[in-house]
Structure formats: C-alpha cells, structure tokens
Design a protein around this motif. Structure first.
Motif, PDB file in Angstrom:
ATOM      1  N   GLU A  40      37.886  62.910  41.602  1.00 36.20           N
ATOM      2  CA  GLU A  40      37.281  62.917  42.754  1.00 36.20           C
ATOM      3  C   GLU A  40      36.429  61.884  42.987  1.00 36.20           C
ATOM      4  O   GLU A  40      36.214  61.197  44.032  1.00 36.20           O
ATOM      5  N   SER A  41      35.804  61.646  41.888  1.00 34.53           N
ATOM      6  CA  SER A  41      34.575  60.522  41.983  1.00 34.53           C
ATOM      7  C   SER A  41      35.061  59.364  42.251  1.00 34.53           C
ATOM      8  O   SER A  41      34.805  58.577  43.082  1.00 34.53           O
ATOM      9  N   ILE A  57      32.509  68.368  45.405  1.00 33.84           N
ATOM     10  CA  ILE A  57      33.912  68.196  46.194  1.00 33.84           C
ATOM     11  C   ILE A  57      33.344  68.324  47.504  1.00 33.84           C
ATOM     12  O   ILE A  57      33.780  67.578  48.577  1.00 33.84           O
ATOM     13  N   ASN A 105      30.963  65.781  48.660  1.00 38.33           N
ATOM     14  CA  ASN A 105      31.226  64.266  48.695  1.00 38.33           C
ATOM     15  C   ASN A 105      30.081  63.573  47.528  1.00 38.33           C
ATOM     16  O   ASN A 105      29.658  62.597  47.855  1.00 38.33           O
ATOM     17  N   ASP A 106      29.598  64.634  46.724  1.00 34.38           N
ATOM     18  CA  ASP A 106      28.510  64.167  46.078  1.00 34.38           C
ATOM     19  C   ASP A 106      29.076  63.395  44.605  1.00 34.38           C
ATOM     20  O   ASP A 106      29.344  64.110  43.607  1.00 34.38           O
ATOM     21  N   VAL A 107      29.113  62.223  44.616  1.00 34.49           N
ATOM     22  CA  VAL A 107      29.507  61.490  43.332  1.00 34.49           C
ATOM     23  C   VAL A 107      28.593  61.641  42.246  1.00 34.49           C
ATOM     24  O   VAL A 107      28.872  61.702  41.161  1.00 34.49           O
ATOM     25  N   ILE A 135      36.688  59.481  45.886  1.00 33.90           N
ATOM     26  CA  ILE A 135      35.325  59.322  47.099  1.00 33.90           C
ATOM     27  C   ILE A 135      35.115  57.750  47.196  1.00 33.90           C
ATOM     28  O   ILE A 135      34.837  57.201  47.925  1.00 33.90           O
ATOM     29  N   ASN A 136      34.694  57.203  45.901  1.00 31.20           N
ATOM     30  CA  ASN A 136      34.048  55.771  45.787  1.00 31.20           C
ATOM     31  C   ASN A 136      34.993  54.905  46.210  1.00 31.20           C
ATOM     32  O   ASN A 136      34.881  53.696  46.334  1.00 31.20           O
TER      33      ASN A 136
END
Length: 198
Positions: A129-130, A103, A106-108, A133-134
């Motif tokens: 979160e994934s 998080i 921002n590491d998907v 973010i995307n």
C-alpha cells in the motif's frame, strides 16, 4: 476339619497378616524417607495447576478487553482510551487496526511504520500500500520480488500501468507476462495488454 488343618489355616492367616504389616512398615519407611520430596512434588503440582489456571484467566481477560476496545474503535475511531487498551492488550490486533486506518487515510507514514509488524499479513500489505500510494516504482518492483507477497500480481499490474503512462509499452508487456495464468489478476492483465498496450 482336623486340628492340623486348623493350625495350617491359622499359619496362613498369620503369614498373610505378617506380610500386610511388613508392607505397611515398608510404605511408612518410604514415606518417612522421601517425605520432603513427596510434599515438594505435590506442592509443585498444585502451584503449576494454579499458575496455569491464573495464566489462562489472564489471557482470556486480555482477549476480552482487546475485543471490547476494537469494537469501540469500530464505532468511534478517535477513542484514545480504547486505542491505548488495544495497543497494550493485543499489539497484533492494534497493527491490523492501524493498517486499516493507514489505508483509509492514505497515510504513508503510518503504513511505513507497520512494515516490521509481527501480525500476519500486516507488514506485507503495508509495504504494498505504501509503494502504491506513493507510486513508487522501485518499491513495487522490490515488493514483487518478495517471496510469498500477497499482492504480487496486483503490483505487477500497477507497474504495467505506470509503464504505459511513461510510454514504455515493452516494459508493460514484460510486467503483464509475469502474471501467472492461475492468478485472479491474469484476466485484468490480459485486458490491459489487449486494450491498453498496443
């Protein structure tokens, strides 16, 4: 006391001693007959107690080790030794740490790897979160349909905002209408509906 009374008292005393010896002989026979199972039971009980104590000590050592590793990572997130220790000693806490790092950065890819985590809430939050973010509309819609989703109402607000950006006001209203009144996001949805969606 008369002689007859003395003889009766002596007989009673002999009978009680005889009964005592008889019970001692029975006990001795019982012990001889079941000696091996009795010894086996005592040894099993001792081994089980020892095993329980050893397991408890092992578990406590792992918990202590993982706590030290976690605290080390809080002060130095790049410590690879602490990261490896945490991963080996407490995989669920490792997943929580990985989630926080995913998080923060921002590491998907990292978040997607946590979607099957066994740690409470990690899989759920990683999925949300994934998708957020995307800006993955399908991912957020799928998330809102997941039973017990922790951030369901927030995902509905995100979907409404996406619909507003696309100019689809009716879809934004539909998303906002799905937010229940007892939700902390209800007021945000109403404000968005009032000020952002006209």
């Amino acid at each position: 006391m008369s002689l007859k009374e003395n003889i009766e008292a002596l007989k009673e005393e002999l009978n009680s001693e005889e009964k005592f010896f008889e019970s001692a002989v029975r006990t001795e026979r019982f012990v001889k007959r079941y000696q091996k199972p009795l010894i086996g039971s005592v040894v099993t009980l001792l081994l089980a107690s020892g095993g329980a104590i050893a397991y408890s000590a092992y578990t406590n050592a792992k918990i202590e080790s993982s706590n030290v590793a976690f605290n080390t990572l809080l002060s130095n997130p790049k410590d690879t030794v602490a990261l490896k220790t945490l991963k080996n000693d407490n995989p669920e806490l490792y997943d929580v740490w990985s989630l926080s790092q995913g998080i923060a950065r921002n590491d998907v890819t990292l978040l997607d790897s946590l979607k099957n985590s066994k740690a409470f809430g990690v899989s759920d939050i990683a999925s949300y979160e994934s998708a957020a973010i995307n800006e993955d509309k399908a991912g957020l819609e799928s998330y809102t349909k997941t039973q017990g989703a922790l951030y369901k109402d927030l995902a509905l607000v995100e979907l409404a905002v996406m619909a507003i950006h696309q100019g689809n006001i009716s879809q934004a209203h539909e998303q906002i209408a799905l937010i229940p009144e007892d939700s902390p996001m209800y007021q945000v949805g109403r404000s968005l509906s009032h000020y952002g969606v006209k």
